[in-house]
Write a protein that holds these residues in place. Structure first.
Motif, short mmCIF file in Angstrom:
data_model
loop_
_atom_site.label_atom_id
_atom_site.label_comp_id
_atom_site.label_asym_id
_atom_site.label_seq_id
_atom_site.Cartn_x
_atom_site.Cartn_y
_atom_site.Cartn_z
N PRO A 185 0.83 -1.20 0.00
CA PRO A 185 0.00 0.00 0.00
C PRO A 185 0.86 1.25 0.00
CG PRO A 185 0.08 -0.98 2.18
CD PRO A 185 0.81 -1.91 1.25
N HIS A 186 0.20 2.40 -0.30
CA HIS A 186 0.92 3.67 -0.22
C HIS A 186 1.47 3.83 1.19
CE1 HIS A 186 0.12 5.62 -3.97
NE2 HIS A 186 -1.15 5.27 -3.91
N ARG A 187 2.62 4.47 1.27
CA ARG A 187 3.20 4.76 2.58
C ARG A 187 2.42 5.89 3.21
NH1 ARG A 187 8.91 3.68 3.56
NH2 ARG A 187 8.74 5.58 4.75
N SER A 188 2.39 5.89 4.50
CA SER A 188 1.75 7.00 5.20
C SER A 188 2.68 7.50 6.29
CB SER A 188 0.40 6.57 5.78
OG SER A 188 0.59 5.53 6.71
N GLY A 189 3.19 8.68 6.10
CA GLY A 189 4.02 9.32 7.11
C GLY A 189 5.15 8.47 7.62
N ALA A 190 5.10 8.13 8.89
CA ALA A 190 6.22 7.47 9.56
C ALA A 190 6.23 5.96 9.39
CB ALA A 190 6.19 7.81 11.05
N ARG A 191 5.25 5.38 8.70
CA ARG A 191 5.22 3.93 8.55
C ARG A 191 6.43 3.47 7.75
NH1 ARG A 191 4.23 -0.28 5.44
NH2 ARG A 191 3.65 0.75 3.54
N ALA A 192 7.20 2.59 8.34
CA ALA A 192 8.37 2.05 7.65
C ALA A 192 7.95 0.79 6.89
CB ALA A 192 9.46 1.71 8.66
N LEU A 193 8.58 0.57 5.76
CA LEU A 193 8.32 -0.64 5.00
C LEU A 193 8.90 -1.83 5.72
CD1 LEU A 193 9.08 0.06 1.25
CD2 LEU A 193 6.89 -0.36 2.31
N SER A 194 8.18 -2.93 5.71
CA SER A 194 8.73 -4.16 6.24
C SER A 194 9.78 -4.66 5.25
CB SER A 194 7.63 -5.21 6.40
OG SER A 194 7.22 -5.69 5.14
N ALA A 195 10.60 -5.59 5.69
CA ALA A 195 11.63 -6.16 4.80
C ALA A 195 10.98 -6.82 3.59
CB ALA A 195 12.48 -7.15 5.57
N ILE A 196 9.83 -7.46 3.79
CA ILE A 196 9.14 -8.11 2.67
C ILE A 196 8.62 -7.07 1.69
CG2 ILE A 196 7.10 -9.47 2.03
CD1 ILE A 196 7.53 -10.99 4.71
N ASP A 197 7.97 -6.01 2.19
CA ASP A 197 7.48 -4.94 1.31
C ASP A 197 8.63 -4.31 0.54
OD1 ASP A 197 4.86 -5.32 2.17
OD2 ASP A 197 4.93 -3.67 3.61
N ARG A 198 9.74 -4.06 1.22
CA ARG A 198 10.91 -3.43 0.57
C ARG A 198 11.44 -4.34 -0.54
NH1 ARG A 198 13.79 0.85 0.78
NH2 ARG A 198 12.67 1.68 2.54
N ARG A 199 11.53 -5.63 -0.31
CA ARG A 199 11.99 -6.56 -1.34
C ARG A 199 11.04 -6.57 -2.52
NH1 ARG A 199 13.54 -9.79 3.11
NH2 ARG A 199 11.62 -10.97 2.95
N GLU A 200 9.74 -6.56 -2.26
CA GLU A 200 8.76 -6.55 -3.35
C GLU A 200 8.86 -5.27 -4.16
OE1 GLU A 200 4.95 -7.33 -1.59
OE2 GLU A 200 5.42 -9.43 -1.24
N ALA A 201 9.03 -4.15 -3.49
CA ALA A 201 9.18 -2.88 -4.20
C ALA A 201 10.47 -2.87 -5.01
CB ALA A 201 9.15 -1.72 -3.21
N GLN A 202 11.56 -3.37 -4.44
CA GLN A 202 12.83 -3.41 -5.17
C GLN A 202 12.75 -4.35 -6.37
OE1 GLN A 202 15.65 -4.26 -2.07
NE2 GLN A 202 15.77 -2.11 -1.45
N THR A 203 12.00 -5.43 -6.23
CA THR A 203 11.80 -6.34 -7.37
C THR A 203 11.04 -5.61 -8.48
OG1 THR A 203 11.85 -8.31 -5.98
CG2 THR A 203 10.74 -8.52 -8.10
N ALA A 204 10.04 -4.83 -8.12
CA ALA A 204 9.30 -4.05 -9.12
C ALA A 204 10.22 -3.03 -9.79
CB ALA A 204 8.10 -3.37 -8.48
N VAL A 205 11.08 -2.39 -9.02
CA VAL A 205 12.06 -1.45 -9.59
C VAL A 205 12.94 -2.17 -10.59
CG1 VAL A 205 14.10 -0.05 -9.10
CG2 VAL A 205 12.06 0.17 -7.66
N ARG A 206 13.48 -3.32 -10.21
CA ARG A 206 14.36 -4.08 -11.11
C ARG A 206 13.62 -4.48 -12.39
NH1 ARG A 206 16.06 -6.32 -6.10
NH2 ARG A 206 14.74 -8.14 -6.39
N THR A 207 12.37 -4.87 -12.26
CA THR A 207 11.59 -5.26 -13.43
C THR A 207 11.36 -4.06 -14.35
OG1 THR A 207 10.50 -7.01 -12.19
CG2 THR A 207 9.39 -6.27 -14.19
N ALA A 208 11.02 -2.91 -13.78
CA ALA A 208 10.81 -1.69 -14.57
C ALA A 208 12.10 -1.27 -15.27
CB ALA A 208 10.29 -0.56 -13.68
N VAL A 209 13.21 -1.34 -14.56
CA VAL A 209 14.51 -0.97 -15.14
C VAL A 209 14.86 -1.92 -16.28
CG1 VAL A 209 16.99 -0.88 -14.67
CG2 VAL A 209 15.37 0.24 -13.12
N ALA A 210 14.67 -3.21 -16.07
CA ALA A 210 14.97 -4.20 -17.12
C ALA A 210 14.11 -3.95 -18.36
CB ALA A 210 14.76 -5.61 -16.58
N ALA A 211 12.85 -3.62 -18.16
CA ALA A 211 11.96 -3.33 -19.29
C ALA A 211 12.45 -2.11 -20.05
CB ALA A 211 10.53 -3.10 -18.79
#
Length: 141
Positions: free
Chosen positions: A9-35
């Motif tokens: 979900p969208h981040r809200s203020g001080a909410r930190a991403l969990s390690a799982i969320d961060r990995r999923e987001a980084q995977t999406a970044v890698r996929t977008a960059v590769a494309a």
């Protein structure tokens, strides 16, 4: 509403991403960059804006040399992320406008014409944000 179980979900203020969320987001970044690399995108940058912005975690910037390439880049990013079970929350702009923004909640992909990228200067605006090493991102796929 954010679709798909892989999307954070969208981040809200001080909410930190969990390690799982961060990995999923980084995977999406890698996929977008590769494309983008696959479609010969220029001046690729991926930056972590999560601690600075609070409403998303990563920006991906890519430039296109023509209107046609701009559309092709955006379509390929969407196709590859769709194949990875990611759907955009929204898509704004057009190839004619010179800037397409594809928002996945935790990752926002900006596909620019070279002129629009220079004009809006998001690279300068977010110069203090940590940059992700793209070579590492591509090799991790």
């Amino acid at each position: 509403m954010v679709g798909g179980s892989c999307q954070a979900p969208h981040r809200s203020g001080a909410r930190a991403l969990s390690a799982i969320d961060r990995r999923e987001a980084q995977t999406a970044v890698r996929t977008a960059v590769a494309a983008a690399v696959e479609k010969k995108g220029r001046d690729l940058r991926a930056i972590d804006v999560g601690d600075l912005l609070g409403i998303t975690d990563y920006f991906v910037f890519v430039s296109a040399g023509s209107e046609r390439q701009l559309g092709t880049l955006a379509e390929e990013v969407e196709r590859q992320l769709k194949d990875a079970a990611r759907r955009p929350v929204r898509r704004e702009g057009s190839k004619e406008s010179g800037w397409i923004v594809i928002d996945y909640g935790d990752v926002v992909v900006h596909v620019f014409s070279e002129d629009q990228r220079r004009y809006y200067g998001l690279d300068r605006l977010w110069a203090d944000a940590p940059e992700l090493a793209l070579d590492d991102a591509l090799h991790a796929l």
